[in-house]
Scaffold this active site. Sequence first.
Site, PDB file in Angstrom:
ATOM      1  N   LYS A  34       0.833  -1.215   0.000  1.00  0.00           N
ATOM      2  CA  LYS A  34       0.000   0.000   0.000  1.00  0.00           C
ATOM      3  C   LYS A  34       0.862   1.257   0.000  1.00  0.00           C
ATOM      4  O   LYS A  34       0.625   2.192  -0.744  1.00  0.00           O
ATOM      5  CB  LYS A  34      -0.921   0.041   1.232  1.00  0.00           C
ATOM      6  CG  LYS A  34      -1.882  -1.120   1.340  1.00  0.00           C
ATOM      7  CD  LYS A  34      -2.857  -0.944   2.511  1.00  0.00           C
ATOM      8  CE  LYS A  34      -2.199  -0.896   3.876  1.00  0.00           C
ATOM      9  NZ  LYS A  34      -1.522  -2.141   4.293  1.00  0.00           N
ATOM     10  N   ARG A  77      -9.429   0.966   9.120  1.00  0.00           N
ATOM     11  CA  ARG A  77      -8.969  -0.378   9.469  1.00  0.00           C
ATOM     12  C   ARG A  77     -10.018  -1.148  10.255  1.00  0.00           C
ATOM     13  O   ARG A  77      -9.780  -2.295  10.597  1.00  0.00           O
ATOM     14  CB  ARG A  77      -7.725  -0.256  10.332  1.00  0.00           C
ATOM     15  CG  ARG A  77      -6.427  -0.674   9.609  1.00  0.00           C
ATOM     16  CD  ARG A  77      -5.315  -0.452  10.585  1.00  0.00           C
ATOM     17  NE  ARG A  77      -4.099  -1.103  10.308  1.00  0.00           N
ATOM     18  CZ  ARG A  77      -3.038  -0.552   9.730  1.00  0.00           C
ATOM     19  NH1 ARG A  77      -3.124   0.662   9.239  1.00  0.00           N
ATOM     20  NH2 ARG A  77      -1.918  -1.215   9.610  1.00  0.00           N
ATOM     21  N   ARG A  79      11.812  -4.991   4.466  1.00  0.00           N
ATOM     22  CA  ARG A  79      11.609  -3.606   4.032  1.00  0.00           C
ATOM     23  C   ARG A  79      12.276  -2.574   4.946  1.00  0.00           C
ATOM     24  O   ARG A  79      12.506  -2.814   6.131  1.00  0.00           O
ATOM     25  CB  ARG A  79      10.132  -3.299   3.836  1.00  0.00           C
ATOM     26  CG  ARG A  79       9.327  -3.303   5.079  1.00  0.00           C
ATOM     27  CD  ARG A  79       7.864  -3.151   4.717  1.00  0.00           C
ATOM     28  NE  ARG A  79       7.052  -2.998   5.894  1.00  0.00           N
ATOM     29  CZ  ARG A  79       5.738  -2.875   5.889  1.00  0.00           C
ATOM     30  NH1 ARG A  79       5.086  -2.873   4.750  1.00  0.00           N
ATOM     31  NH2 ARG A  79       5.092  -2.741   7.011  1.00  0.00           N
ATOM     32  N   ARG A  98      11.362  -0.290  10.572  1.00  0.00           N
ATOM     33  CA  ARG A  98      10.325  -0.068  11.574  1.00  0.00           C
ATOM     34  C   ARG A  98      10.440  -1.046  12.728  1.00  0.00           C
ATOM     35  O   ARG A  98      10.677  -2.230  12.510  1.00  0.00           O
ATOM     36  CB  ARG A  98       8.950  -0.223  10.923  1.00  0.00           C
ATOM     37  CG  ARG A  98       8.567   0.979  10.117  1.00  0.00           C
ATOM     38  CD  ARG A  98       7.364   0.732   9.282  1.00  0.00           C
ATOM     39  NE  ARG A  98       6.270   0.079   9.989  1.00  0.00           N
ATOM     40  CZ  ARG A  98       5.057  -0.089   9.464  1.00  0.00           C
ATOM     41  NH1 ARG A  98       4.806   0.394   8.251  1.00  0.00           N
ATOM     42  NH2 ARG A  98       4.125  -0.694  10.141  1.00  0.00           N
ATOM     43  N   ARG A 139       0.076  -8.177  13.852  1.00  0.00           N
ATOM     44  CA  ARG A 139      -0.485  -7.226  12.878  1.00  0.00           C
ATOM     45  C   ARG A 139      -1.308  -7.959  11.819  1.00  0.00           C
ATOM     46  O   ARG A 139      -2.359  -7.476  11.402  1.00  0.00           O
ATOM     47  CB  ARG A 139       0.642  -6.417  12.224  1.00  0.00           C
ATOM     48  CG  ARG A 139       1.252  -5.427  13.218  1.00  0.00           C
ATOM     49  CD  ARG A 139       2.574  -4.876  12.726  1.00  0.00           C
ATOM     50  NE  ARG A 139       2.447  -4.176  11.480  1.00  0.00           N
ATOM     51  CZ  ARG A 139       3.442  -4.006  10.613  1.00  0.00           C
ATOM     52  NH1 ARG A 139       4.648  -4.474  10.883  1.00  0.00           N
ATOM     53  NH2 ARG A 139       3.241  -3.357   9.499  1.00  0.00           N
TER      54      ARG A 139
HETATM   55  P1  AMP Z   1       0.945   0.723   9.231  1.00  0.00           P
HETATM   56  O1  AMP Z   1       2.134   1.613   9.010  1.00  0.00           O
HETATM   57  O2  AMP Z   1      -0.243   1.102   8.400  1.00  0.00           O
HETATM   58  O3  AMP Z   1       1.279  -0.749   9.077  1.00  0.00           O
HETATM   59  O4  AMP Z   1       0.501   0.941  10.750  1.00  0.00           O
HETATM   60  C1  AMP Z   1       1.379   0.643  11.822  1.00  0.00           C
HETATM   61  C2  AMP Z   1       0.585   0.500  13.105  1.00  0.00           C
HETATM   62  O5  AMP Z   1      -0.079   1.735  13.420  1.00  0.00           O
HETATM   63  C3  AMP Z   1      -0.530  -0.540  13.100  1.00  0.00           C
HETATM   64  O6  AMP Z   1      -0.030  -1.847  13.370  1.00  0.00           O
HETATM   65  C4  AMP Z   1      -1.445  -0.014  14.203  1.00  0.00           C
HETATM   66  O7  AMP Z   1      -0.903  -0.270  15.486  1.00  0.00           O
HETATM   67  C5  AMP Z   1      -1.368   1.484  13.977  1.00  0.00           C
HETATM   68  N1  AMP Z   1      -2.393   1.982  13.022  1.00  0.00           N
HETATM   69  C6  AMP Z   1      -2.166   2.554  11.816  1.00  0.00           C
HETATM   70  N2  AMP Z   1      -3.309   2.917  11.237  1.00  0.00           N
HETATM   71  C7  AMP Z   1      -4.293   2.574  12.093  1.00  0.00           C
HETATM   72  C8  AMP Z   1      -5.719   2.654  12.054  1.00  0.00           C
HETATM   73  N3  AMP Z   1      -6.366   3.192  11.012  1.00  0.00           N
HETATM   74  N4  AMP Z   1      -6.412   2.190  13.133  1.00  0.00           N
HETATM   75  C9  AMP Z   1      -5.781   1.670  14.206  1.00  0.00           C
HETATM   76  N5  AMP Z   1      -4.457   1.530  14.301  1.00  0.00           N
HETATM   77  C10 AMP Z   1      -3.701   1.987  13.260  1.00  0.00           C
END
Ligand code: AMP
Length: 216
Positions: free
Chosen positions: A13, A88, A127, A161, A172
């Site tokens: 994404k 989400r 990554r 990360r 996740r």
């Molecule tokens: P991402 O970079 O999109 O993989 O997000 C990293 C982490 O941020 C996720 O594993 C969640 O802990 C948190 N997170 C990101 N976006 C959301 C969302 N829309 N709702 C809840 N938690 C989020």
Amino acid sequence: MKLILLGPPGAGKGTQAQELERRHHLIQLSTGDMLRATIASGSELGKEVKGIVESGALVPDEIMIRMISERIAQPDCNNGFILDGFPRTTAQAEALDKMLSEKGLKLDHVIEMSVDADVLAHRIGGRYSCAKCGAGYHDEFQKPGVDGLCDHCGSQEFSRRADDKPETVKARLEAYEKQTAPLLPYYRERGQLRSVDAMASIEDVTQEIERIVAVG
Ligand code: AMP
């Protein structure tokens, strides 16, 4: 143009959102990036969400809904945006529908990035990103043109990360299956969902997305 990229962690994404941002002058709204910036700032909110993000669980809906609603109200979002990592949960999707309709706006596309579950851990494990401009890379699939130099800003500093480590990745992926996958039928029933084969190469996925957004 306002669109959502939907798919599990590791589907690509962020990579495709960066591509869309460049090609269409849209703003990439990555809630994961916003949360990481909030954590890095050391604010009260950052302290509150740090443990949750590092465990791989989802941050509470009210926090995320407030964060996105404040962000899309900024003038730089007027030309359109790509939501990467939001919504989400069903509650977030419903809140998004409401905040857009209150502004007289609607989503143009919801694009599912469909990918086999067994490749995700491998994709995530490799990554990293440029520490300066955030451009995304991968040890195997997307190396910089010149080893150790960011293609976009020339920086030599990269970072990985904290939540890309195997134990957290499992949590996740489980959160995705349980809380986010139900958004696929949510948008399908509304006739908004389009799917791309995100197992294809980065370039081919970009082309498939371009075909969808070209239709308008
Ligand atoms: P991402 O970079 O999109 O993989 O997000 C990293 C982490 O941020 C996720 O594993 C969640 O802990 C948190 N997170 C990101 N976006 C959301 C969302 N829309 N709702 C809840 N938690 C989020």
